[in-house]
Design a protein around this motif. Structure first.
Motif, PDB file in Angstrom:
ATOM      1  N   ARG A 155       0.796  -1.231   0.000  1.00 52.01           N
ATOM      2  CA  ARG A 155       0.000   0.000   0.000  1.00 52.01           C
ATOM      3  C   ARG A 155       0.831   1.285   0.000  1.00 52.01           C
ATOM      4  O   ARG A 155       0.502   2.238  -0.721  1.00 52.01           O
ATOM      5  CB  ARG A 155      -0.963   0.006   1.186  1.00 52.01           C
ATOM      6  N   THR A 178      -0.123   5.010  -1.600  1.00 47.81           N
ATOM      7  CA  THR A 178      -0.756   5.998  -0.735  1.00 47.81           C
ATOM      8  C   THR A 178      -0.207   5.878   0.675  1.00 47.81           C
ATOM      9  O   THR A 178       0.136   4.779   1.128  1.00 47.81           O
ATOM     10  CB  THR A 178      -2.286   5.822  -0.712  1.00 47.81           C
ATOM     11  N   VAL A 189      -2.051   6.776   3.296  1.00 45.67           N
ATOM     12  CA  VAL A 189      -3.258   6.927   4.094  1.00 45.67           C
ATOM     13  C   VAL A 189      -3.079   6.296   5.481  1.00 45.67           C
ATOM     14  O   VAL A 189      -2.450   5.246   5.630  1.00 45.67           O
ATOM     15  CB  VAL A 189      -4.464   6.287   3.367  1.00 45.67           C
ATOM     16  N   MET A 201      -9.809   2.294   6.821  1.00 45.12           N
ATOM     17  CA  MET A 201      -9.292   3.385   6.014  1.00 45.12           C
ATOM     18  C   MET A 201     -10.394   4.420   5.806  1.00 45.12           C
ATOM     19  O   MET A 201     -11.582   4.072   5.826  1.00 45.12           O
ATOM     20  CB  MET A 201      -8.801   2.855   4.659  1.00 45.12           C
ATOM     21  N   PRO A 202     -10.039   5.679   5.599  1.00 39.75           N
ATOM     22  CA  PRO A 202     -11.060   6.709   5.369  1.00 39.75           C
ATOM     23  C   PRO A 202     -11.899   6.402   4.132  1.00 39.75           C
ATOM     24  O   PRO A 202     -11.382   5.950   3.105  1.00 39.75           O
ATOM     25  CB  PRO A 202     -10.239   7.990   5.169  1.00 39.75           C
ATOM     26  N   THR A 226     -10.982   6.845   0.033  1.00 42.83           N
ATOM     27  CA  THR A 226      -9.546   6.758  -0.238  1.00 42.83           C
ATOM     28  C   THR A 226      -9.303   6.335  -1.688  1.00 42.83           C
ATOM     29  O   THR A 226      -9.915   5.387  -2.184  1.00 42.83           O
ATOM     30  CB  THR A 226      -8.877   5.736   0.699  1.00 42.83           C
ATOM     31  N   ARG A 227      -8.414   7.049  -2.361  1.00 44.89           N
ATOM     32  CA  ARG A 227      -8.015   6.680  -3.705  1.00 44.89           C
ATOM     33  C   ARG A 227      -6.580   7.160  -3.922  1.00 44.89           C
ATOM     34  O   ARG A 227      -6.032   7.884  -3.098  1.00 44.89           O
ATOM     35  CB  ARG A 227      -8.957   7.257  -4.759  1.00 44.89           C
ATOM     36  N   TRP A 228      -5.977   6.739  -5.010  1.00 47.37           N
ATOM     37  CA  TRP A 228      -4.615   7.143  -5.342  1.00 47.37           C
ATOM     38  C   TRP A 228      -4.556   7.433  -6.837  1.00 47.37           C
ATOM     39  O   TRP A 228      -5.454   7.057  -7.597  1.00 47.37           O
ATOM     40  CB  TRP A 228      -3.609   6.066  -4.932  1.00 47.37           C
ATOM     41  N   HIS A 254      -8.982  -1.071   0.551  1.00 49.69           N
ATOM     42  CA  HIS A 254     -10.118  -0.386   1.198  1.00 49.69           C
ATOM     43  C   HIS A 254     -10.485  -1.156   2.462  1.00 49.69           C
ATOM     44  O   HIS A 254     -11.384  -1.989   2.441  1.00 49.69           O
ATOM     45  CB  HIS A 254     -11.321  -0.298   0.250  1.00 49.69           C
ATOM     46  N   ARG A 305     -16.982   3.131  -2.717  1.00 48.64           N
ATOM     47  CA  ARG A 305     -17.358   4.262  -1.854  1.00 48.64           C
ATOM     48  C   ARG A 305     -18.696   4.054  -1.153  1.00 48.64           C
ATOM     49  O   ARG A 305     -18.782   4.184   0.075  1.00 48.64           O
ATOM     50  CB  ARG A 305     -17.337   5.573  -2.632  1.00 48.64           C
TER      51      ARG A 305
END
Length: 374
Positions: A162, A166, A168, A271-272, A275-277, A291, A337
């Motif tokens: 990960r 990101t 995150v 995770m929030p 979240t994306r990258w 996720h 999402r």
């Protein structure tokens, strides 16, 4: 195209299996020493639109039906006094809903469908670095290295892959304590009757005592609490756990007293949402690595669907894997999402002061609306 999959959970194995069906080889690097090295956890309810769909694309739908337990869909919700609030009983033998399957049985089904050299056991990836000509150099905990063209992180909450995409941060949402009771029908028939063939939730204020019947005749007992800074060591003995449920019906707390093993506590993090990258050549994530969701029934299902969709894109774009990865990621971000938002709401609802009332409303079928007049 040399594909390396970090992690041999259900997501990573589903990806390897579907790729294999498309004639694309991959190696799964799994840190466990063997398939029997660790207990795999309780039952999973596989959803038709995600987990079951992925197994169909893996050619394993019949194997799933032979191992699944439709009766495991039965669930009961009780209050601390032992009163039944909800009792859902599925249609006997029906596979139309979300039948349960033992995690071990599901993992074995996937492993048995793969060539014997697909999984490299006892291989824990500790670092990945880009190679000058493209692809990745992987470093393992024993010091050896190997290369790959595409790296897929299916390595769970604490993913090593990960951070390539990101930074995150994870946030704690609850504490879970797990216990087990073996051979419950013979040794504790009263608890077997209490739990039934599926799931039992005993819901209090900000806490849940649950139990789940497994395929081997044992019970998996869980205690779910709101996230606090209290040290996990406070949850490692039965007297401390029983004190949390002081005043509850003794028939319920007997689930703790009858446990065979030492309580195992762990923090649950997520995770929030959203979240994306931006993407990076030759690397992507699936499942909890991509996720991390609350444990409310979507994690494994979404991991398997990730695997099916990524495998499908790689098979569709065999000469342009970066286009395949980009297409997979954009679709996954959009799909996950609302699932993450819903999971967060359910998690908050289950550990709230009004959880019992909220869960009754959640599981009570809504009356059908009359059709509009012509």
């Amino acid at each position: 195209m040399h594909i390396a999959i970090a992690g041999g959970g259900v997501g990573g194995l589903t990806l390897a299996r579907i790729l294999h069906r498309h004639g694309i080889n991959a190696v799964v690097y799994e840190r466990e020493a063997s398939r029997a090295a660790r207990w795999q956890g309780g039952m999973l309810d596989l959803h038709p639109e995600s987990g079951q769909r992925a197994l169909a694309e893996a050619g394993l739908a019949d194997g799933f039906r032979s191992e699944a337990r439709p009766e495991g869909e039965e669930h009961r919700i009780l209050d601390p006094a032992g009163r039944t609030l909800v009792h859902h009983v599925p249609a006997p033998g029906s596979f139309s809903g979300r039948p349960e399957i033992d995690r071990r049985a599901l993992r074995d089904l996937l492993l048995d469908s793969l060539p014997g050299d697909t999984v490299a056991w006892g291989q824990r990836i500790i670092a990945a670095a880009p190679r000058p000509g493209g692809g990745w150099e992987l470093t393992f905990d024993d010091g050896h290295r190997t290369g790959c063209d595409i790296l897929v992180g299916a390595d769970g909450a604490r993913s090593v892959v990960r951070p390539l995409l990101t930074d995150v941060a994870l946030s704690p949402v609850s504490t879970i304590v797990e216990l087990g009771i073996g051979d419950v029908d013979q040794r504790h028939p009263d608890l077997a009757d209490l739990v039934g063939p599926g799931n039992l939730w005993c819901v209090g204020v900000n806490q849940i005592l649950s139990a789940q019947r497994l395929g081997d005749g044992s019970l998996r007992v869980g205690i779910s609490l709101r996230a606090t800074d209290r040290p996990l060591d406070r949850y490692r003995d039965k007297p401390s756990l029983l004190a949390l449920f002081d005043g509850w019906d003794p028939r319920l707390t007997a689930l703790i007293e009858a446990a065979d093993n030492t309580p195992t506590p762990r923090r649950i993090e997520t995770m929030p949402t959203g979240t994306r990258w931006s993407g990076r050549p030759g690397v992507t994530l699936i499942g909890d690595a991509a996720h991390l969701l609350p444990p409310v029934g979507e994690g494994a299902n979404q991991a398997m669907l990730d695997a099916a969709e990524l495998a499908g894109e790689l098979a569709t774009h065999p000469t342009d894997p970066d286009a395949a990865i980009h297409a997979y990621e954009e679709a996954m971000f959009t799909r996950i999402r609302p699932v993450a938002e819903m999971s967060a709401r359910i998690q908050a609802m289950m550990l709230s002061p009004t959880a019992a009332q909220d869960l009754v409303r959640f599981f009570t079928p809504r009356p059908k609306q009359p059709a509009p007049a012509a």
